[in-house]
Design an enzyme around this catalytic site. Structure first.
Site, PDB file in Angstrom:
ATOM      1  CB  VAL A 170      -3.280 -13.816   6.038  1.00 46.94           C
ATOM      2  CG1 VAL A 170      -2.401 -12.556   5.544  1.00 46.94           C
ATOM      3  CG2 VAL A 170      -2.669 -14.969   5.125  1.00 46.94           C
ATOM      4  CD  GLU A 178      -2.484   2.985  15.709  1.00 52.88           C
ATOM      5  OE1 GLU A 178      -2.336   3.347  14.565  1.00 52.88           O
ATOM      6  OE2 GLU A 178      -1.602   3.249  16.366  1.00 52.88           O
ATOM      7  NE  ARG A 215      -1.845  -1.622   3.653  1.00 51.74           N
ATOM      8  CZ  ARG A 215      -2.179  -1.802   4.822  1.00 51.74           C
ATOM      9  NH1 ARG A 215      -3.438  -1.303   5.346  1.00 51.74           N
ATOM     10  NH2 ARG A 215      -1.424  -2.252   5.762  1.00 51.74           N
ATOM     11  CE1 TYR A 217      -4.511   2.251  10.511  1.00 56.71           C
ATOM     12  CE2 TYR A 217      -3.582   1.566   8.335  1.00 56.71           C
ATOM     13  CZ  TYR A 217      -4.764   1.793   9.051  1.00 56.71           C
ATOM     14  OH  TYR A 217      -5.815   1.848   8.566  1.00 56.71           O
ATOM     15  CG  HIS A 256      -0.825  -0.783  15.503  1.00 57.50           C
ATOM     16  ND1 HIS A 256      -2.075  -1.053  15.877  1.00 57.50           N
ATOM     17  CD2 HIS A 256      -1.058  -0.593  14.107  1.00 57.50           C
ATOM     18  CE1 HIS A 256      -3.051  -0.947  14.900  1.00 57.50           C
ATOM     19  NE2 HIS A 256      -2.436  -0.821  13.760  1.00 57.50           N
ATOM     20  CG  ASN A 283      -0.199  -8.346   5.884  1.00 54.33           C
ATOM     21  OD1 ASN A 283      -0.364  -9.629   5.955  1.00 54.33           O
ATOM     22  ND2 ASN A 283       0.557  -7.826   5.189  1.00 54.33           N
ATOM     23  CG  MET A 284      -6.419 -11.304   6.023  1.00 53.46           C
ATOM     24  SD  MET A 284      -7.937 -11.974   6.521  1.00 53.46           S
ATOM     25  CE  MET A 284      -9.135 -11.971   5.221  1.00 53.46           C
ATOM     26  CE  LYS A 305       2.038  -2.542   8.594  1.00 57.92           C
ATOM     27  NZ  LYS A 305       0.515  -3.169   9.067  1.00 57.92           N
ATOM     28  CB  VAL A 323     -14.370 -11.758  18.483  1.00 58.77           C
ATOM     29  CG1 VAL A 323     -15.344 -12.754  18.306  1.00 58.77           C
ATOM     30  CG2 VAL A 323     -12.960 -12.184  18.944  1.00 58.77           C
ATOM     31  CG  LEU A 324     -11.415  -5.411  18.624  1.00 58.51           C
ATOM     32  CD1 LEU A 324      -9.926  -5.996  18.500  1.00 58.51           C
ATOM     33  CD2 LEU A 324     -11.791  -4.179  17.756  1.00 58.51           C
ATOM     34  CG  ASP A 344      -5.248  -7.878  13.798  1.00 63.71           C
ATOM     35  OD1 ASP A 344      -6.319  -8.483  14.094  1.00 63.71           O
ATOM     36  OD2 ASP A 344      -5.708  -6.794  13.467  1.00 63.71           O
TER      37      ASP A 344
HETATM   38  N1  LIG Z   1      -6.178 -10.021   9.823  1.00 68.86           N
HETATM   39  C1  LIG Z   1      -6.116  -8.556   9.385  1.00 68.86           C
HETATM   40  O1  LIG Z   1      -5.719  -8.462   8.172  1.00 68.86           O
HETATM   41  C2  LIG Z   1      -7.274  -7.709   9.903  1.00 68.86           C
HETATM   42  C3  LIG Z   1      -7.736  -6.535   9.143  1.00 68.86           C
HETATM   43  C4  LIG Z   1      -8.686  -5.855   9.983  1.00 68.86           C
HETATM   44  C5  LIG Z   1      -9.118  -5.975  11.248  1.00 68.86           C
HETATM   45  N2  LIG Z   1      -8.659  -7.186  11.736  1.00 68.86           N
HETATM   46  C6  LIG Z   1      -9.081  -7.542  13.226  1.00 68.86           C
HETATM   47  O2  LIG Z   1     -10.314  -8.152  13.061  1.00 68.86           O
HETATM   48  C7  LIG Z   1     -10.937  -8.236  14.378  1.00 68.86           C
HETATM   49  C8  LIG Z   1     -12.451  -7.555  14.188  1.00 68.86           C
HETATM   50  O3  LIG Z   1     -12.269  -6.121  13.881  1.00 68.86           O
HETATM   51  P1  LIG Z   1     -13.686  -5.142  13.821  1.00 68.86           P
HETATM   52  O4  LIG Z   1     -13.161  -3.960  13.225  1.00 68.86           O
HETATM   53  O5  LIG Z   1     -14.784  -5.871  13.346  1.00 68.86           O
HETATM   54  O6  LIG Z   1     -13.902  -5.095  15.389  1.00 68.86           O
HETATM   55  P2  LIG Z   1     -15.343  -4.539  15.835  1.00 68.86           P
HETATM   56  O7  LIG Z   1     -15.189  -3.806  17.379  1.00 68.86           O
HETATM   57  O8  LIG Z   1     -16.114  -3.747  14.924  1.00 68.86           O
HETATM   58  O9  LIG Z   1     -16.411  -5.693  16.026  1.00 68.86           O
HETATM   59  C9  LIG Z   1     -15.956  -6.780  17.061  1.00 68.86           C
HETATM   60  C10 LIG Z   1     -17.237  -7.500  17.557  1.00 68.86           C
HETATM   61  O10 LIG Z   1     -16.802  -8.709  18.332  1.00 68.86           O
HETATM   62  C11 LIG Z   1     -17.946  -8.788  19.157  1.00 68.86           C
HETATM   63  N3  LIG Z   1     -17.325  -9.808  20.247  1.00 68.86           N
HETATM   64  C12 LIG Z   1     -16.440  -9.444  21.357  1.00 68.86           C
HETATM   65  N4  LIG Z   1     -16.438 -10.521  22.031  1.00 68.86           N
HETATM   66  C13 LIG Z   1     -17.044 -11.431  21.833  1.00 68.86           C
HETATM   67  C14 LIG Z   1     -17.345 -12.925  21.867  1.00 68.86           C
HETATM   68  N5  LIG Z   1     -16.596 -13.453  22.884  1.00 68.86           N
HETATM   69  N6  LIG Z   1     -18.141 -13.709  21.375  1.00 68.86           N
HETATM   70  C15 LIG Z   1     -18.721 -13.055  20.011  1.00 68.86           C
HETATM   71  N7  LIG Z   1     -18.745 -11.843  19.824  1.00 68.86           N
HETATM   72  C16 LIG Z   1     -17.781 -11.104  20.330  1.00 68.86           C
HETATM   73  C17 LIG Z   1     -18.224  -7.401  19.771  1.00 68.86           C
HETATM   74  O11 LIG Z   1     -19.451  -7.351  20.174  1.00 68.86           O
HETATM   75  C18 LIG Z   1     -18.144  -6.839  18.188  1.00 68.86           C
HETATM   76  O12 LIG Z   1     -19.376  -6.499  17.629  1.00 68.86           O
HETATM   77  C19 LIG Z   1     -10.066  -7.276  15.154  1.00 68.86           C
HETATM   78  O13 LIG Z   1      -9.210  -8.166  15.761  1.00 68.86           O
HETATM   79  C20 LIG Z   1      -9.221  -6.621  14.233  1.00 68.86           C
HETATM   80  O14 LIG Z   1      -8.117  -6.062  14.635  1.00 68.86           O
HETATM   81  C21 LIG Z   1      -7.609  -7.943  11.095  1.00 68.86           C
END
Ligand SMILES: NC(=O)c1ccc[n+]([C@@H]2O[C@H](COP(=O)([O-])OP(=O)(O)OC[C@H]3O[C@@H](n4cnc5c(N)ncnc54)[C@H](O)[C@@H]3O)[C@@H](O)[C@H]2O)c1
Length: 372
Positions: A298, A118, A15, A94, A96, A300-301, A75, A239-240, A270
């Protein structure tokens, strides 16, 4: 203001911090825009695209960091980049910092004023500069999940949408936030039978209201989660818990109850992942198998679709970038508390409380930083 956009140097980062559209917009506001030659190549933008947008191309990162008053990136700055930052310069990217004491120390030592994507907030309690990457990862998840389910990749050979006379795949999305909503929407659009689990009833209500019968919702009790995971062809982890490691919602023992060749896409990797058996993988080697279940983890999708991701990030950062360049960081942050929430370091001080707590470093309040 003189805005500079260097080429990203972190491995596998394609990016770029400034799109030609944003460069054009900044130039039209009277700013001088510098772009390192080749910076946009990974996202499909040529030097000529930037030149046509009114930017000046510079040959080296060294020159760019020396000349620019505002550096815009994707980054966190790498060690060689951190050595080029200085007091009075503005960094917008970003960062972090919480898990990264070395970078935090370097940014403080440089004196740079750093605004982290972030931690910029919005009026609805969201994180507007993180959301576009969650949207990308969410929409990508069913796509890579469908690929993982293919026989040649070790999957059970099930087509997400089925065909006339053959039922669709069962997709379970754990977490109905930004990632989960976009994942569910695309999986349902591909014809899969989709259920979204979340612990938040208001969230489940909002999904039900917005999407009607496109997919089902379910409360994420451990019993319901176990039942749905056992029956699923594809499980997407989304989840987050803000500021914390992802909770482990599927144990290794539960994995053993899944169908052979079923697939997991753990987007939450992540933050450590929400399956006990998840470990981070790369775009070069994205999947592995545990107990017959294929894992795609992955970290960093969005990097897989660098062009879409760059454009999406650029749309989100542009108003903030223009405010910083037009008004200078102090007035832009005085006018907008959500932008001030992004301030992480200034003139040798750490200015973000959560990072201070995580790294046990004294914090200067961002309001006081404005008065310095
Ligand atoms: N791998 C990647 O490239 C990548 C890219 C973007 C985001 N992410 C990750 O994806 C994850 C989700 O991000 P987001 O933006 O959707 O977050 P978000 O806060 O919008 O959504 C998270 C959801 O998880 C729910 N939750 C929390 N604990 C729970 C549980 N025990 N059971 C069920 N649901 C639960 C919350 O209520 C919330 O609705 C984060 O960890 C984020 O860092 C990863």
């Amino acid at each position: 203001m003189r805005i500079g956009c260097p080429k990203e140097i972190k491995p596998q980062e394609f990016r770029v911090g400034l799109t030609p559209h944003a460069a054009r917009e900044a130039a039209s506001h009277g700013h001088e825009v510098l772009v390192e030659a080749g910076a946009g190549a990974g996202a499909g933008f040529s030097d000529e695209d930037y030149r046509a947008a009114g930017a000046r191309l510079v040959d080296t990162a060294e020159q760019l960091f020396a000349e620019a008053e505002l550096i815009v990136k994707v980054k966190e700055p790498q060690p060689v980049e951190r050595r080029r930052l200085r007091e009075g310069q503005l960094l917008f990217t970003y960062l972090h910092l919480a898990p990264d004491p070395e970078q935090t120390r370097d940014l403080m030592a440089s004196g740079v004023t750093a605004i982290a994507y972030e931690t910029v907030t919005d009026g609805r309690g969201g994180l507007p500069l993180l959301a576009p990457m969650s949207e990308v990862a969410g929409r990508l998840a069913p796509q890579v999940g469908a690929w993982t389910l293919q026989k040649a990749n070790g999957g059970r050979g099930v087509l997400l949408g089925g065909v006339p006379g053959v039922g669709p795949a069962k997709v379970v999305v754990i977490g109905g936030g930004v990632v989960g909503t976009h994942a569910a929407r695309i999986a349902a659009g591909m014809g899969a039978d989709v259920t979204v689990l979340d612990r938040s009833l208001p969230r489940l209500r909002a999904l039900d209201e917005a999407f009607g019968t496109l997919f089902r919702t379910a409360y994420a009790s451990s019993g319901t989660t176990a039942e749905l995971v056992t029956a699923a062809d594809l499980v997407i982890g989304a989840v987050l818990i803000p500021g914390a490691a992802a909770p482990k919602l599927v144990s290794r023992a539960q994995l053993g109850t899944m169908k052979p060749g079923a697939a997991i896409v753990d987007v939450a990797i992540d933050q450590g992942g929400c399956f006990e058996t998840s470990r981070p993988t790369t775009h070069q080697d994205p999947i592995y198998e545990v107990d017959g279940v294929m894992h795609y983890c992955v970290a960093n999708m969005p990097g897989a679709v660098a062009r879409t991701s760059t454009l999406a990030l650029g749309n989100a950062t542009m108003p903030f970038l223009l405010a910083l360049a037009d008004k200078g960081w102090k007035r832009a942050c005085e006018d907008d508390p959500h932008l001030l929430a992004g301030l992480n370091t200034h003139a040798g001080h750490l200015t973000y409380y959560a990072v201070g707590r995580a790294l046990e470093i004294d914090v200067l309040s961002p309001q006081l930083a404005l008065k310095m």
